[in-house]
Design an enzyme around this catalytic site. Structure first.
Site, PDB file in Angstrom:
ATOM      1  CE1 TYR A  80     -12.993  -7.317   1.956  1.00  8.23           C
ATOM      2  CE2 TYR A  80     -11.424  -8.890   1.070  1.00  8.23           C
ATOM      3  CZ  TYR A  80     -11.718  -7.859   1.923  1.00  8.23           C
ATOM      4  OH  TYR A  80     -10.747  -7.364   2.756  1.00  8.23           O
ATOM      5  NE  ARG A 122      -7.277   5.265   2.402  1.00  6.64           N
ATOM      6  CZ  ARG A 122      -8.154   4.398   2.876  1.00  6.64           C
ATOM      7  NH1 ARG A 122      -9.418   4.741   2.968  1.00  6.64           N
ATOM      8  NH2 ARG A 122      -7.779   3.205   3.275  1.00  6.64           N
ATOM      9  CG  ASP A 148      -8.963  -3.139  -4.258  1.00  2.59           C
ATOM     10  OD1 ASP A 148      -8.388  -2.509  -3.356  1.00  2.59           O
ATOM     11  OD2 ASP A 148      -9.738  -4.090  -4.024  1.00  2.59           O
ATOM     12  NE  ARG A 206      -4.318  -1.487   0.325  1.00  7.42           N
ATOM     13  CZ  ARG A 206      -5.466  -1.433   0.998  1.00  7.42           C
ATOM     14  NH1 ARG A 206      -5.741  -0.410   1.751  1.00  7.42           N
ATOM     15  NH2 ARG A 206      -6.341  -2.407   0.871  1.00  7.42           N
ATOM     16  NE  ARG A 246     -10.334   7.481  -3.535  1.00 11.93           N
ATOM     17  CZ  ARG A 246     -11.636   7.698  -3.656  1.00 11.93           C
ATOM     18  NH1 ARG A 246     -12.093   8.665  -4.425  1.00 11.93           N
ATOM     19  NH2 ARG A 246     -12.504   6.945  -3.006  1.00 11.93           N
TER      20      ARG A 246
HETATM   21  O1  CP3 Z   1      -0.001   0.522  -3.101  1.00 13.26           O
HETATM   22  C1  CP3 Z   1      -0.460  -0.627  -3.243  1.00 13.26           C
HETATM   23  O2  CP3 Z   1      -0.242  -1.551  -2.419  1.00 13.26           O
HETATM   24  C2  CP3 Z   1      -1.199  -0.978  -4.517  1.00 13.26           C
HETATM   25  C3  CP3 Z   1      -2.611  -0.869  -4.512  1.00 13.26           C
HETATM   26  C4  CP3 Z   1      -3.498  -1.772  -3.678  1.00 13.26           C
HETATM   27  C5  CP3 Z   1      -4.727  -1.330  -3.135  1.00 13.26           C
HETATM   28  N1  CP3 Z   1      -5.379  -2.397  -2.610  1.00 13.26           N
HETATM   29  C6  CP3 Z   1      -5.194   0.068  -3.188  1.00 13.26           C
HETATM   30  C7  CP3 Z   1      -6.322   0.496  -2.345  1.00 13.26           C
HETATM   31  C8  CP3 Z   1      -3.392  -3.145  -3.398  1.00 13.26           C
HETATM   32  C9  CP3 Z   1      -2.257  -4.113  -3.671  1.00 13.26           C
HETATM   33  C10 CP3 Z   1      -4.607  -3.528  -2.713  1.00 13.26           C
HETATM   34  C11 CP3 Z   1      -4.898  -4.912  -2.296  1.00 13.26           C
HETATM   35  C12 CP3 Z   1      -6.098  -5.185  -1.488  1.00 13.26           C
HETATM   36  N2  CP3 Z   1      -7.344  -4.635  -1.602  1.00 13.26           N
HETATM   37  C13 CP3 Z   1      -6.158  -6.186  -0.486  1.00 13.26           C
HETATM   38  C14 CP3 Z   1      -5.037  -7.122  -0.100  1.00 13.26           C
HETATM   39  C15 CP3 Z   1      -4.024  -6.473   0.751  1.00 13.26           C
HETATM   40  C16 CP3 Z   1      -4.493  -6.146   2.154  1.00 13.26           C
HETATM   41  O3  CP3 Z   1      -4.536  -4.970   2.461  1.00 13.26           O
HETATM   42  O4  CP3 Z   1      -4.763  -7.083   2.915  1.00 13.26           O
HETATM   43  C17 CP3 Z   1      -7.456  -6.164   0.036  1.00 13.26           C
HETATM   44  C18 CP3 Z   1      -7.995  -7.047   1.149  1.00 13.26           C
HETATM   45  C19 CP3 Z   1      -8.198  -5.190  -0.692  1.00 13.26           C
HETATM   46  C20 CP3 Z   1      -9.645  -4.851  -0.554  1.00 13.26           C
HETATM   47  C21 CP3 Z   1      -9.877  -3.441  -0.182  1.00 13.26           C
HETATM   48  N3  CP3 Z   1      -9.558  -2.363  -0.997  1.00 13.26           N
HETATM   49  C22 CP3 Z   1     -10.475  -2.952   0.983  1.00 13.26           C
HETATM   50  C23 CP3 Z   1     -10.969  -3.801   2.129  1.00 13.26           C
HETATM   51  C24 CP3 Z   1     -10.496  -1.544   0.876  1.00 13.26           C
HETATM   52  C25 CP3 Z   1     -11.112  -0.569   1.820  1.00 13.26           C
HETATM   53  C26 CP3 Z   1     -10.357  -0.459   3.083  1.00 13.26           C
HETATM   54  C27 CP3 Z   1      -9.885   0.920   3.345  1.00 13.26           C
HETATM   55  O5  CP3 Z   1      -8.709   1.011   3.764  1.00 13.26           O
HETATM   56  O6  CP3 Z   1     -10.631   1.859   3.124  1.00 13.26           O
HETATM   57  C28 CP3 Z   1      -9.886  -1.195  -0.345  1.00 13.26           C
HETATM   58  C29 CP3 Z   1      -9.685   0.177  -0.878  1.00 13.26           C
HETATM   59  C30 CP3 Z   1      -8.331   0.580  -1.313  1.00 13.26           C
HETATM   60  N4  CP3 Z   1      -7.480  -0.204  -2.055  1.00 13.26           N
HETATM   61  C31 CP3 Z   1      -7.709   1.849  -1.099  1.00 13.26           C
HETATM   62  C32 CP3 Z   1      -6.459   1.802  -1.747  1.00 13.26           C
HETATM   63  C33 CP3 Z   1      -5.447   2.920  -1.861  1.00 13.26           C
HETATM   64  C34 CP3 Z   1      -8.338   3.024  -0.372  1.00 13.26           C
HETATM   65  C35 CP3 Z   1      -9.448   3.582  -1.204  1.00 13.26           C
HETATM   66  C36 CP3 Z   1      -9.500   5.090  -1.348  1.00 13.26           C
HETATM   67  O7  CP3 Z   1      -8.531   5.736  -1.806  1.00 13.26           O
HETATM   68  O8  CP3 Z   1     -10.566   5.621  -1.073  1.00 13.26           O
END
Ligand code: CP3
Length: 339
Positions: free
Chosen positions: A147, A26, A72, A22, A35
């Site tokens: 999910y 944010r 994602d 990540r 964003r």
């Molecule tokens: O920088 C990176 O790592 C690359 C991008 C990336 C994102 N999600 C961006 C993201 C990667 C590799 C993921 C993987 C992901 N997504 C996982 C596996 C890794 C982990 O964290 O366990 C999972 C379970 C998800 C599912 C997911 N995506 C959830 C549950 C959420 C919401 C949670 C939250 O923090 O709000 C997301 C959203 C998400 N994915 C964001 C980002 C930057 C935040 C969204 C936003 O900008 O509004």
């Protein structure tokens, strides 16, 4: 060879290659600015120019050794036709699960839907510094299915385990659909230009031992076999969070090139469990990074000291927290590379 791939090939490096899960997101002001101009998170994932920009932001600012594609894991259910929405502050929400319609979605339609992701890869590839490794990824079938079954992003896999106990045939159908679409998706990412792929099994910790083998490790092995049959030289990292006690089994079943570790895992034990030729990745507590100060330096030093005889990629034990100060990331990179 680039330093991160050198570690994946089984070599020891000093300083260690480093990237953070990540790392785009944010905690970065430039991410928040970009964003705020897009209506929702998925439209950012499907906008190649912006997604490429977000992928590159942490590289420009910090000079990580790896760039992870900005996307994602839930673009797969979306491409399969199960509606996915991200609501501010609430995490993902998914529509009704309909196995027949998922099974009827053809490979071409799925990859077509994901085409913006491949275009993102194309743009990133042409502007990435030559020493930086480009990583693609997907979610593991169990994590993605949890999910799809729960329909929401609460950190809770009860619904998915209940689905397995009450509808085992359907559970296996769903896992199979995800195995196949993940193989196609990863192969297409590689075709477009990523050099390494990581499979995120974020919810491994919720499975009993036999379910871990059946729903997580064997499906991951199938994905790796599928990818390797086409791209034998592309390294695959498996990150099964919360499954530290199974590292040996994860290694022998999945045959991954590397394993990611969360911060609960003892490094001496991990090195023994996977053997000296397998690269490990991790495992700084994201809360240590959030906290900073002397404690952060101390945690980094411990990982460096303990990992000295193992091929190693420095990373966090899970994604970076959005409240993390930029200065702590700078401090960490300095400590990892120069002390
Ligand atoms: O920088 C990176 O790592 C690359 C991008 C990336 C994102 N999600 C961006 C993201 C990667 C590799 C993921 C993987 C992901 N997504 C996982 C596996 C890794 C982990 O964290 O366990 C999972 C379970 C998800 C599912 C997911 N995506 C959830 C549950 C959420 C919401 C949670 C939250 O923090 O709000 C997301 C959203 C998400 N994915 C964001 C980002 C930057 C935040 C969204 C936003 O900008 O509004």
């Amino acid at each position: 060879m680039k330093i991160l791939q050198n570690a994946l090939a089984g070599n020891i490096n000093n300083p260690l290659p480093v990237w953070f899960m990540r790392q785009a997101g944010r905690y970065l002001p430039e991410y928040r600015a970009l964003r705020s101009d897009v209506p929702n998170f998925l439209s950012l994932c499907y906008n190649p120019k912006l997604a490429a920009e977000v992928t590159l932001q942490p590289i420009r600012r910090f000079g990580f050794d790896g760039a992870i594609l900005f996307s994602d894991i839930l673009v797969i259910p979306d491409a399969l036709g199960q509606e996915v929405r991200f609501e501010a502050g609430e995490g993902p929400k998914l529509g009704k699960l309909d196995l027949d319609s998922l099974e009827n979605k053809g490979k071409d339609a799925i990859l077509n839907h994901l085409n913006p992701v491949f275009e993102t890869i194309d743009i990133v590839k042409s502007s990435l510094p030559k020493e930086v490794t480009f990583l693609g990824f997907c979610g593991a079938p169990w994590t993605v299915s949890s999910y799809m079954i729960a329909g929401k992003g609460k950190d809770d896999q009860d619904a998915a385990r209940q689905y397995y106990y009450t509808q085992p045939i359907e559970m296996n159908r769903l896992i199979e659909i995800l195995v196949q679409s993940s193989i196609d998706y990863l192969c297409q990412q590689i075709q477009a230009g990523v050099e390494v792929v990581q499979i995120f099994e974020s919810w491994a910790s919720s499975l009993s031992p036999h379910m871990l083998e059946e729903l997580s490790l064997k499906p991951i092995r199938k994905i790796i076999e599928g990818v390797k049959s086409k791209y034998p030289d592309v390294p695959v990292i498996v990150f099964a969070k919360g499954a530290g006690q199974y590292l040996n089994q994860i290694q022998s079943i999945t045959k991954a090139d590397a394993q990611g570790l969360d911060w609960s895992v003892d490094i001496d034990y991990a090195c023994q469990a996977v053997g000296q030729n397998i690269c490990l990745q991790g495992n700084l507590d994201p809360i240590a990074l959030l906290s900073g100060g002397i404690a952060l330096d101390k945690e980094i030093d411990l990982i460096k000291e303990k990992s000295i005889n193992q091929p190693w990629i420095f990373n966090l034990g899970h994604g970076i927290r959005k409240e993390t100060p930029i200065s702590h990331v700078e401090q960490a990179l300095h400590r990892i590379r120069h002390c």
